[in-house]
Design a protein around this motif. Structure first.
Motif, mmCIF file in Angstrom:
data_model
loop_
_atom_site.group_PDB
_atom_site.id
_atom_site.type_symbol
_atom_site.label_atom_id
_atom_site.label_comp_id
_atom_site.label_asym_id
_atom_site.label_seq_id
_atom_site.Cartn_x
_atom_site.Cartn_y
_atom_site.Cartn_z
ATOM 1 N N ALA A 135 -12.844 7.788 -7.919
ATOM 2 C CA ALA A 135 -12.257 9.474 -8.312
ATOM 3 C C ALA A 135 -12.310 9.650 -6.304
ATOM 4 N N GLU A 136 -10.912 10.866 -6.319
ATOM 5 C CA GLU A 136 -10.601 11.801 -5.142
ATOM 6 C C GLU A 136 -11.048 13.115 -5.122
ATOM 7 N N ASN A 137 -11.302 13.139 -5.665
ATOM 8 C CA ASN A 137 -12.250 14.420 -5.568
ATOM 9 C C ASN A 137 -13.908 14.711 -7.058
ATOM 10 N N ILE A 138 -14.771 14.753 -5.882
ATOM 11 C CA ILE A 138 -16.112 14.721 -6.755
ATOM 12 C C ILE A 138 -16.928 15.784 -6.324
ATOM 13 N N ILE A 139 -17.932 17.212 -7.325
ATOM 14 C CA ILE A 139 -18.617 17.827 -6.823
ATOM 15 C C ILE A 139 -19.466 17.574 -7.602
ATOM 16 N N VAL A 140 -20.555 17.895 -7.347
ATOM 17 C CA VAL A 140 -21.840 17.294 -7.544
ATOM 18 C C VAL A 140 -22.448 18.391 -7.566
ATOM 19 N N ALA A 141 -23.522 18.945 -9.368
ATOM 20 C CA ALA A 141 -23.757 19.602 -9.923
ATOM 21 C C ALA A 141 -25.583 19.385 -9.402
ATOM 22 N N MET A 142 -26.222 20.088 -8.948
ATOM 23 C CA MET A 142 -27.549 19.777 -8.811
ATOM 24 C C MET A 142 -28.675 21.073 -8.847
ATOM 25 N N MET A 143 -29.450 20.685 -8.956
ATOM 26 C CA MET A 143 -30.628 21.387 -8.286
ATOM 27 C C MET A 143 -31.089 21.773 -7.124
ATOM 28 N N HIS A 144 -31.445 22.186 -5.863
ATOM 29 C CA HIS A 144 -31.170 22.213 -4.860
ATOM 30 C C HIS A 144 -32.585 21.185 -4.450
ATOM 31 N N THR A 145 -33.521 21.864 -5.085
ATOM 32 C CA THR A 145 -34.764 20.780 -4.834
ATOM 33 C C THR A 145 -35.611 20.078 -6.368
ATOM 34 N N ASN A 146 -36.583 18.945 -5.892
ATOM 35 C CA ASN A 146 -36.888 18.593 -6.822
ATOM 36 C C ASN A 146 -38.510 19.183 -7.590
ATOM 37 N N LYS A 147 -37.953 19.280 -8.355
ATOM 38 C CA LYS A 147 -39.851 19.965 -9.106
ATOM 39 C C LYS A 147 -40.801 20.051 -8.030
ATOM 40 N N ALA A 148 -41.093 19.306 -7.164
ATOM 41 C CA ALA A 148 -42.198 19.166 -6.269
ATOM 42 C C ALA A 148 -41.937 20.454 -5.318
ATOM 43 N N GLY A 149 -40.305 20.537 -4.993
ATOM 44 C CA GLY A 149 -40.508 21.569 -4.066
ATOM 45 C C GLY A 149 -39.741 20.593 -3.139
ATOM 46 N N GLU A 150 -39.294 19.864 -3.313
ATOM 47 C CA GLU A 150 -38.474 18.587 -2.188
ATOM 48 C C GLU A 150 -36.793 18.932 -1.816
ATOM 49 N N SER A 151 -36.547 19.087 -1.099
ATOM 50 C CA SER A 151 -34.902 18.799 -1.170
ATOM 51 C C SER A 151 -34.487 17.508 -1.493
ATOM 52 N N LYS A 152 -33.112 17.839 -2.309
ATOM 53 C CA LYS A 152 -32.412 16.568 -2.605
ATOM 54 C C LYS A 152 -30.822 16.429 -1.823
ATOM 55 N N LEU A 153 -30.873 17.290 -0.221
ATOM 56 C CA LEU A 153 -30.256 17.225 -0.188
ATOM 57 C C LEU A 153 -30.307 16.290 1.373
ATOM 58 N N LEU A 154 -30.012 15.455 1.016
ATOM 59 C CA LEU A 154 -31.084 15.081 2.571
ATOM 60 C C LEU A 154 -30.086 14.324 3.281
ATOM 61 N N LYS A 155 -31.004 13.944 4.662
ATOM 62 C CA LYS A 155 -30.123 12.846 5.942
ATOM 63 C C LYS A 155 -29.718 11.537 5.561
ATOM 64 N N LYS A 156 -30.226 10.926 4.496
ATOM 65 C CA LYS A 156 -29.845 9.808 4.109
ATOM 66 C C LYS A 156 -30.991 9.636 2.499
ATOM 67 N N CYS A 157 -30.378 8.978 1.627
ATOM 68 C CA CYS A 157 -30.339 9.539 0.725
ATOM 69 C C CYS A 157 -32.116 7.834 0.494
ATOM 70 N N SER A 158 -33.145 7.743 -0.611
ATOM 71 C CA SER A 158 -33.924 7.635 -0.244
ATOM 72 C C SER A 158 -33.902 6.448 -1.940
ATOM 73 N N LEU A 159 -32.896 6.998 -2.863
ATOM 74 C CA LEU A 159 -33.242 6.280 -4.071
ATOM 75 C C LEU A 159 -31.567 5.329 -3.825
ATOM 76 N N PRO A 160 -31.824 4.193 -4.692
ATOM 77 C CA PRO A 160 -30.533 3.302 -5.055
ATOM 78 C C PRO A 160 -29.354 3.961 -5.311
ATOM 79 N N LEU A 161 -28.672 3.865 -4.475
ATOM 80 C CA LEU A 161 -26.915 4.712 -4.550
ATOM 81 C C LEU A 161 -25.959 4.127 -5.174
#
Length: 217
Positions: A135-161
């Motif tokens: 896809a050339e145009n991807i939009i992500v729909a998500m909550m800004h933080t997880n249930k612990a209140g931690e950001s999901k918009l990161l400098k680097k992803c910690s989970l498998p890409l």
């Protein structure tokens, strides 16, 4: 602050007349309910459906009509059904104009992690890798933080890409954000949400230029 329906309504504004659109599992599936009535859009599901409509009303479900997330769906006049090989040929051939996905994490470089948390059982990646690779145009729909209140918009992803450098825009319960070479660029803020609250909830680099308008839903 937006709820899931608010996020879907805002993303529906990104859908243009004549688009072929793939909706991922979760919040993205709600988008079909809020697309403008005066445009023609074809929603595609990788399990082999083209021409999905809104979710059915209670009592009108057809168990044979499901999307890739096994949710019951409706179909529009002219809808078609085909096998998964043809469905993925459509995706890999870049015949889908817009892909809307959920995510567990997105990096400021546009990387997305949305399929696996180490140590937890998963059924597999499904069509996500094909979608982000093609896809050339991807939009992500998500909550800004997880249930612990931690950001999901990161400098680097910690989970498998799932994909690298593929996300173009993010709509969260707090903001609309564009991926740029410099980082996350704040475009809009959710009703009642301050720029400071968005900054506090964003781990990655957040670019703020001028007055940031509220979303119009």
């Amino acid at each position: 602050m937006l709820d899931k329906i608010g996020i879907a309504k805002r993303i529906a504004q990104e859908v243009k007349d004549g688009y072929y659109v793939n909706l991922g599992i979760g919040i993205p599936t709600l988008v079909a309910n809020y697309v403008r009535d005066d445009i023609e859009v074809e929603f595609q599901s990788e399990n082999g459906v083209l021409g999905m409509g809104p979710f059915p009303f209670e009592g009108e479900e057809d168990a044979d009509l499901i999307n890739a997330g096994k949710q019951t769906i409706t179909t529009l006049p002219g809808a078609s059904f085909f096998d998964s090989s043809m469905s993925f040929s459509m995706i890999r051939g870049q015949h889908v104009h817009l892909t809307i996905l959920g995510a567990m994490e997105v990096s400021e470089e546009g990387d997305i992690a949305n399929w696996k948390i180490p140590g937890k059982m998963v059924k597999g990646m499904g069509g996500a890798m094909d979608l982000v690779a093609s896809a050339e145009n991807i939009i992500v729909a998500m909550m800004h933080t997880n249930k612990a209140g931690e950001s999901k918009l990161l400098k680097k992803c910690s989970l498998p890409l799932t994909g690298v450098g593929c996300v173009k825009k993010i709509v969260t319960n707090l903001a609309v954000i564009e991926i740029t070479p410099e980082g996350f660029k704040l475009l809009e803020r959710a009703p009642g949400i301050s720029v400071e609250a968005i900054k506090k909830a964003t781990e990655g680099t957040l670019i703020i230029e001028g007055d940031i308008p509220e979303m119009i839903l």
